[in-house]
Motif scaffolding. Structure first.
Motif, PDB file in Angstrom:
ATOM      1  N   LYS A 148       0.832  -1.203   0.000  1.00 44.49           N
ATOM      2  CA  LYS A 148       0.000   0.000   0.000  1.00 44.49           C
ATOM      3  C   LYS A 148       0.868   1.255   0.000  1.00 44.49           C
ATOM      4  O   LYS A 148       0.513   2.270  -0.570  1.00 44.49           O
ATOM      5  CB  LYS A 148      -0.908   0.016   1.226  1.00 44.49           C
ATOM      6  CG  LYS A 148      -1.947  -1.088   1.238  1.00 44.49           C
ATOM      7  CD  LYS A 148      -2.664  -1.131   2.579  1.00 44.49           C
ATOM      8  CE  LYS A 148      -3.480  -2.410   2.701  1.00 44.49           C
ATOM      9  NZ  LYS A 148      -4.026  -2.557   4.070  1.00 44.49           N
ATOM     10  N   VAL A 208       3.651   1.108  -3.724  1.00 40.06           N
ATOM     11  CA  VAL A 208       3.184   1.087  -5.118  1.00 40.06           C
ATOM     12  C   VAL A 208       3.275   2.513  -5.645  1.00 40.06           C
ATOM     13  O   VAL A 208       2.912   3.465  -4.958  1.00 40.06           O
ATOM     14  CB  VAL A 208       1.730   0.564  -5.188  1.00 40.06           C
ATOM     15  CG1 VAL A 208       1.012   1.104  -6.422  1.00 40.06           C
ATOM     16  CG2 VAL A 208       1.711  -0.954  -5.200  1.00 40.06           C
ATOM     17  N   PHE A 231      -3.530   4.622 -14.940  1.00 38.77           N
ATOM     18  CA  PHE A 231      -2.387   4.614 -14.025  1.00 38.77           C
ATOM     19  C   PHE A 231      -1.883   3.185 -13.872  1.00 38.77           C
ATOM     20  O   PHE A 231      -2.659   2.283 -13.571  1.00 38.77           O
ATOM     21  CB  PHE A 231      -2.800   5.200 -12.677  1.00 38.77           C
ATOM     22  CG  PHE A 231      -3.064   6.676 -12.744  1.00 38.77           C
ATOM     23  CD1 PHE A 231      -2.087   7.586 -12.402  1.00 38.77           C
ATOM     24  CD2 PHE A 231      -4.287   7.158 -13.191  1.00 38.77           C
ATOM     25  CE1 PHE A 231      -2.316   8.950 -12.482  1.00 38.77           C
ATOM     26  CE2 PHE A 231      -4.536   8.521 -13.275  1.00 38.77           C
ATOM     27  CZ  PHE A 231      -3.537   9.420 -12.915  1.00 38.77           C
ATOM     28  N   ALA A 283      -6.441  -5.771  -2.859  1.00 37.31           N
ATOM     29  CA  ALA A 283      -7.384  -5.129  -3.780  1.00 37.31           C
ATOM     30  C   ALA A 283      -8.377  -4.165  -3.111  1.00 37.31           C
ATOM     31  O   ALA A 283      -8.580  -3.062  -3.616  1.00 37.31           O
ATOM     32  CB  ALA A 283      -8.127  -6.199  -4.584  1.00 37.31           C
ATOM     33  N   PRO A 284      -8.984  -4.549  -1.978  1.00 31.59           N
ATOM     34  CA  PRO A 284      -9.978  -3.624  -1.397  1.00 31.59           C
ATOM     35  C   PRO A 284      -9.387  -2.258  -1.078  1.00 31.59           C
ATOM     36  O   PRO A 284     -10.058  -1.235  -1.234  1.00 31.59           O
ATOM     37  CB  PRO A 284     -10.412  -4.333  -0.111  1.00 31.59           C
ATOM     38  CG  PRO A 284     -10.106  -5.765  -0.328  1.00 31.59           C
ATOM     39  CD  PRO A 284      -8.901  -5.807  -1.224  1.00 31.59           C
ATOM     40  N   PHE A 285      -8.137  -2.238  -0.673  1.00 27.82           N
ATOM     41  CA  PHE A 285      -7.505  -0.954  -0.385  1.00 27.82           C
ATOM     42  C   PHE A 285      -7.454  -0.090  -1.643  1.00 27.82           C
ATOM     43  O   PHE A 285      -7.864   1.075  -1.646  1.00 27.82           O
ATOM     44  CB  PHE A 285      -6.092  -1.161   0.171  1.00 27.82           C
ATOM     45  CG  PHE A 285      -5.299   0.115   0.276  1.00 27.82           C
ATOM     46  CD1 PHE A 285      -5.505   0.975   1.342  1.00 27.82           C
ATOM     47  CD2 PHE A 285      -4.379   0.472  -0.700  1.00 27.82           C
ATOM     48  CE1 PHE A 285      -4.795   2.167   1.446  1.00 27.82           C
ATOM     49  CE2 PHE A 285      -3.665   1.657  -0.615  1.00 27.82           C
ATOM     50  CZ  PHE A 285      -3.879   2.508   0.460  1.00 27.82           C
ATOM     51  N   PHE A 286      -6.969  -0.658  -2.730  1.00 25.42           N
ATOM     52  CA  PHE A 286      -6.780   0.147  -3.937  1.00 25.42           C
ATOM     53  C   PHE A 286      -8.111   0.515  -4.599  1.00 25.42           C
ATOM     54  O   PHE A 286      -8.264   1.623  -5.113  1.00 25.42           O
ATOM     55  CB  PHE A 286      -5.848  -0.574  -4.922  1.00 25.42           C
ATOM     56  CG  PHE A 286      -4.427  -0.627  -4.437  1.00 25.42           C
ATOM     57  CD1 PHE A 286      -3.636   0.506  -4.464  1.00 25.42           C
ATOM     58  CD2 PHE A 286      -3.888  -1.799  -3.911  1.00 25.42           C
ATOM     59  CE1 PHE A 286      -2.324   0.483  -3.997  1.00 25.42           C
ATOM     60  CE2 PHE A 286      -2.579  -1.837  -3.440  1.00 25.42           C
ATOM     61  CZ  PHE A 286      -1.799  -0.691  -3.481  1.00 25.42           C
ATOM     62  N   THR A 287      -9.077  -0.396  -4.572  1.00 30.68           N
ATOM     63  CA  THR A 287     -10.363  -0.048  -5.191  1.00 30.68           C
ATOM     64  C   THR A 287     -11.109   0.976  -4.344  1.00 30.68           C
ATOM     65  O   THR A 287     -11.831   1.807  -4.876  1.00 30.68           O
ATOM     66  CB  THR A 287     -11.255  -1.289  -5.398  1.00 30.68           C
ATOM     67  OG1 THR A 287     -11.411  -1.952  -4.153  1.00 30.68           O
ATOM     68  CG2 THR A 287     -10.664  -2.241  -6.404  1.00 30.68           C
ATOM     69  N   GLY A 288     -10.927   0.929  -3.043  1.00 28.56           N
ATOM     70  CA  GLY A 288     -11.609   1.894  -2.180  1.00 28.56           C
ATOM     71  C   GLY A 288     -10.991   3.281  -2.260  1.00 28.56           C
ATOM     72  O   GLY A 288     -11.670   4.285  -2.086  1.00 28.56           O
ATOM     73  N   ARG A 289      -9.709   3.342  -2.526  1.00 27.18           N
ATOM     74  CA  ARG A 289      -9.022   4.626  -2.559  1.00 27.18           C
ATOM     75  C   ARG A 289      -9.051   5.245  -3.956  1.00 27.18           C
ATOM     76  O   ARG A 289      -9.292   6.435  -4.112  1.00 27.18           O
ATOM     77  CB  ARG A 289      -7.576   4.435  -2.101  1.00 27.18           C
ATOM     78  CG  ARG A 289      -6.738   5.672  -2.280  1.00 27.18           C
ATOM     79  CD  ARG A 289      -5.473   5.612  -1.461  1.00 27.18           C
ATOM     80  NE  ARG A 289      -5.752   5.712  -0.038  1.00 27.18           N
ATOM     81  CZ  ARG A 289      -4.836   5.968   0.892  1.00 27.18           C
ATOM     82  NH1 ARG A 289      -3.585   6.146   0.541  1.00 27.18           N
ATOM     83  NH2 ARG A 289      -5.161   6.034   2.163  1.00 27.18           N
ATOM     84  N   PHE A 290      -8.793   4.423  -4.952  1.00 28.21           N
ATOM     85  CA  PHE A 290      -8.694   4.958  -6.323  1.00 28.21           C
ATOM     86  C   PHE A 290      -9.904   4.514  -7.143  1.00 28.21           C
ATOM     87  O   PHE A 290      -9.778   4.098  -8.288  1.00 28.21           O
ATOM     88  CB  PHE A 290      -7.381   4.498  -6.964  1.00 28.21           C
ATOM     89  CG  PHE A 290      -6.165   4.901  -6.169  1.00 28.21           C
ATOM     90  CD1 PHE A 290      -5.791   6.244  -6.077  1.00 28.21           C
ATOM     91  CD2 PHE A 290      -5.408   3.965  -5.474  1.00 28.21           C
ATOM     92  CE1 PHE A 290      -4.681   6.628  -5.331  1.00 28.21           C
ATOM     93  CE2 PHE A 290      -4.296   4.340  -4.728  1.00 28.21           C
ATOM     94  CZ  PHE A 290      -3.935   5.677  -4.651  1.00 28.21           C
ATOM     95  N   THR A 291     -11.076   4.614  -6.521  1.00 31.60           N
ATOM     96  CA  THR A 291     -12.302   4.106  -7.138  1.00 31.60           C
ATOM     97  C   THR A 291     -12.557   4.729  -8.507  1.00 31.60           C
ATOM     98  O   THR A 291     -12.981   4.041  -9.433  1.00 31.60           O
ATOM     99  CB  THR A 291     -13.505   4.425  -6.236  1.00 31.60           C
ATOM    100  OG1 THR A 291     -13.150   4.157  -4.882  1.00 31.60           O
ATOM    101  CG2 THR A 291     -14.713   3.589  -6.622  1.00 31.60           C
ATOM    102  N   ASN A 292     -12.325   6.002  -8.614  1.00 25.00           N
ATOM    103  CA  ASN A 292     -12.710   6.686  -9.840  1.00 25.00           C
ATOM    104  C   ASN A 292     -11.548   6.880 -10.807  1.00 25.00           C
ATOM    105  O   ASN A 292     -11.559   7.781 -11.632  1.00 25.00           O
ATOM    106  CB  ASN A 292     -13.370   8.019  -9.494  1.00 25.00           C
ATOM    107  CG  ASN A 292     -14.630   7.775  -8.684  1.00 25.00           C
ATOM    108  OD1 ASN A 292     -15.517   7.040  -9.123  1.00 25.00           O
ATOM    109  ND2 ASN A 292     -14.696   8.333  -7.481  1.00 25.00           N
ATOM    110  N   MET A 293     -10.563   6.027 -10.644  1.00 19.90           N
ATOM    111  CA  MET A 293      -9.439   6.046 -11.570  1.00 19.90           C
ATOM    112  C   MET A 293      -9.397   4.699 -12.274  1.00 19.90           C
ATOM    113  O   MET A 293      -9.871   3.696 -11.765  1.00 19.90           O
ATOM    114  CB  MET A 293      -8.127   6.199 -10.784  1.00 19.90           C
ATOM    115  CG  MET A 293      -7.588   7.598 -10.695  1.00 19.90           C
ATOM    116  SD  MET A 293      -6.339   7.797  -9.389  1.00 19.90           S
ATOM    117  CE  MET A 293      -5.197   6.450  -9.646  1.00 19.90           C
TER     118      MET A 293
END
Ligand code: SF4
Lengths: 412, 294
Positions: free
Chosen positions: B133, B136, B150, B165-175
């Motif tokens: 986390k 990256v 990205f 995965a949940p960390f990245f999808t929750g943080r960069f949801t709209n990317m």
């Protein structure tokens, strides 16, 4: 001036603030939002500089122009360092651009004082507002508040920020008066008190059951510069204990006074007292997690922490009559006072000894510093004998942890 | 010898099903060999046993051990520990399960070698997840339709891509983003997450327009008067450096630090070049502003 050059000046000006924490705020994600960001949990250090400090937030000043003349500060009005000022939009874009690439957890914004406190605070709050309202930014925001800013501005700062801080700067009000003539120690404490009550309010449901207005869910913190004045460690820790007690601060940061470019002649420069700073952090942990009182931590007659051994070891050496401690019988509070045993090790001992006795081999496997622990404990198959009375015990313990080993708070 | 073949490196359900069966048949841990995927069979491969997924048919033996309840905490620890890269982890977990039956309070004995090993596996996995986390680094590329994507290249030490995965999808949801690793890649298009086989560093972009500013920041936030290289390295071990855009600066910053500090200390105090107007707090307006502080 180019953006890169501004960034260099305004990051350089911000680096004397030790805090880079991004923890302790509420849990959120962008799943139901239009923007970017998440927070909650322990916070993440995205990088480390060769000074060993965590880089978690984009830590910058909005501007390093300042009308105050705090002698310890690189931004004081009388210093000849180059000056720069970001626009609100520049800070917003930098934050988002760094965040998207996963360089940071968010923004820590502070500022030199331009025109007057309210004007400055308004600019700082505006950055946070644009991030939150126009970009639906859900990452971490830490704002440095300016003591004399109006209550309305403070309330807005708390609405957008996760954490607020006001630096007490120096351990005593008298030192502040002499080194930061425009600052008012009483006003700083008053502001902290106001922040505290706002933070408390935001955590209580109102009588009507309505959700209270959001206010800095990550709490407030502060920083004290160590070594710029003559205050001793005992007085520093007293101040910390007060700050933790009266204002319920999340953290008090200690910042060893460090040489700055174009320093004032009032303060002779030398290498920062890093070992002393480290001992103060260790003592601070004893206050917060180990059940020590401020007035028992400093054991020396000169009011200073022992630089040769950590403060818990120093305390144990002065209270040898309370050792050795039976690891299978002693209460938790006493286990926490054994040199070399951290909070986690103590938890392991407590849970294990409910099932079976803790023995010598267990200690070996726990990977604690045996050199430190063994003189102070008794086990079914081990007794320290006369080691506690040995006149060279301190030298022996000193070798256990080289004084240059920083950041290992767990093994206090 | 019983041989259990798990579908993937992180096949927790497969391990669980097999472990239940083995336990119900009272097969001691020393007689089980755990393997992943389709490796060639060993000499002892007398009766290979395929791990059924949770929905598998092996109902009866499972029934036999349902009275044996393992602590919930143990299941959670197993889920994490199984992500570790140590090939011996499956055997360790089964041995712990076997011993738990005799000694239900086993997990309380933190010093027990098996329990301690379990905790150290879990700790290593947690740390690896945390470092992923943290370290990256996305690089932005422009797609044909003009939108941004990205892409990051990362080398985890354990099998943690899915778990992150949940960390990245929750943080960069709209990317729109992809994280490429040697073992497994994941891709997010703003709505769905997909996985693909491993990639190589050459598949990721080599640079990014934002990195120069990031490096400028890294250089400036460093305080040369506080050099503590070992503190940095304990938190950011060298193995991560090759994928961090700021890491190439480290050597130069360390090399020049002492000299920079000495220069600051040796410098003569200067006279303020600007005209300083004494700040008076009470009068809120018409105070010296940045204009007269060139
Ligand atoms: S108010 Fe004092 S400490 Fe703050 S930036 Fe200005 S000179 Fe520095």
């Amino acid at each position: 001036m180019e953006l890169k050059q501004k960034l260099e000046i305004l990051a350089d000006a911000a680096k004397y603030d030790a805090s880079c924490a991004s923890s302790g705020t509420d849990k959120r994600t962008s799943r139901d939002g239009k923007g970017i960001g998440s927070s909650g949990g322990m916070g993440i250090c995205h990088s480390y500089a060769p000074d060993g400090r965590c880089i978690s937030l984009l830590k910058i000043l909005l501007t390093n122009f300042c009308v105050y003349d705090c002698v310890y500060c690189v931004n004081r009005v009388s210093s000849n360092v180059p000056r720069a000022r970001f626009s609100v939009e520049e800070v917003v874009n930098l934050t988002l651009s760094f965040y998207r690439r996963n360089y940071i957890e968010g923004l820590f914004l502070s500022s030199g004082i331009i025109r007057n406190p309210d004007y400055t605070m308004e600019q700082v709050v505006e950055v946070a507002r644009v991030l939150r309202e126009e970009h639906d930014f859900r990452g971490y925001i830490h704002l440095k508040t300016i003591p004399d800013a109006s209550p309305e501005l403070m309330a807005r700062a708390g609405l957008y920020a996760d954490r607020l801080s006001i630096n007490v700067e120096l351990p005593t009000i008298a030192s502040l008066q002499s080194l930061a003539p425009e600052k008012d120690g009483q006003a700083i404490r008053r502001s902290m008190g106001q922040l505290k009550s706002k933070i408390d309010e935001s955590k209580d449901k109102t009588l009507s059951g309505k959700k209270p207005r959001r206010f800095a869910p990550g709490g407030q913190s502060t920083q004290m510069i160590v070594g710029a004045d003559t205050t001793d460690d005992r007085a520093i820790l007293d101040t910390s204990a007060n700050l933790y007690g009266d204002y319920r601060l999340r953290r008090v940061y200690y910042s060893a006074f460090s040489p700055i470019p174009d320093a004032s002649k009032v303060l002779p420069l030398k290498a920062p007292p890093l070992v002393r700073e480290h001992r103060l952090y260790q003592a601070d942990w004893l206050l917060r997690f180990y059940g020590f009182d401020a007035d028992e931590i400093v054991t020396g007659t000169d009011g200073m922490l022992d630089l040769d051994v950590d403060p818990k070891t120093a305390w144990a050496l002065q209270h040898r009559e309370q050792f050795p401690v039976d690891l299978n019988r002693a209460p938790k509070a006493m286990l926490l006072r054994v040199p070399g045993l951290g909070v986690t090790s103590v938890a392991r001992i407590l849970s294990s000894r409910k099932v079976r006795a803790v023995r010598y081999d267990d200690l070996v496997r726990m990977r604690v510093s045996l050199k430190k622990v063994l003189p102070f404990v008794v086990l079914p198959d081990y007794h320290p004998g006369h080691r506690l009375d040995a006149p060279n015990l301190k030298q022996h313990l000193q070798q256990a942890v080289p004084p240059q080993q920083f950041g290992l708070f767990e093994s206090l | 010898m019983h041989i259990v073949r798990l579908a993937t490196e992180t096949d927790f359900e497969g391990w669980r099903t097999a472990a239940r069966q083995l336990l119900s048949q009272r097969v001691p841990p020393e007689q089980v060999e755990w393997r992943v995927g389709e490796e060639s069979l060993s000499l002892f491969d007398s009766e290979p046993m395929l791990a059924q997924s949770a929905s598998g048919q092996a109902r009866d033996p499972v029934q036999a051990v349902t009275e044996f309840k393992v602590p919930r905490e143990f299941v959670e620890l197993c889920r994490k520990a199984i992500l570790h890269s140590d090939p011996a982890r499956f055997a360790l977990l089964y041995r712990l399960l076997w011993r738990l039956k005799e000694l239900p309070k086993l997990l309380h004995i933190a010093f027990d070698p098996d329990v301690a090993r379990l905790h150290s596996l879990v700790k290593a996995v947690r740390r690896d997840l945390h470092k992923m986390k943290a370290f990256v680094r996305f690089r932005e590329i422009e797609m044909e339709n003009g939108e941004s994507e990205f892409i990051a290249w990362f080398e985890p030490s354990h099998h943690i891509v899915e778990a992150s995965a949940p960390f990245f999808t929750g943080r960069f949801t709209n990317m729109r983003w992809s994280i490429l690793t040697p073992e497994r890649c994941m891709h997010w298009d703003g709505k769905t997450l997909t996985f693909s086989p491993g990639a190589s560093k050459a598949d990721a972009p080599r640079e990014d327009s934002g990195e120069e500013l990031w490096r400028a920041y890294y250089r400036s936030i460093f305080n040369p008067a506080r050099l503590k290289v070992s503190a940095m390295q304990s938190q950011m071990p060298k193995k991560y450096w090759r994928n961090l855009p700021e890491a190439p600066l480290i050597a130069e910053l360390i090399a020049s630090a002492t000299q920079r500090m000495d220069t600051m200390i040796a410098a003569e105090p200067t006279q303020p070049r600007r005209k300083i107007v004494k700040y008076v707090a009470k009068k809120a307006d018409g105070m010296p502003s940045e204009q007269n502080m060139d």
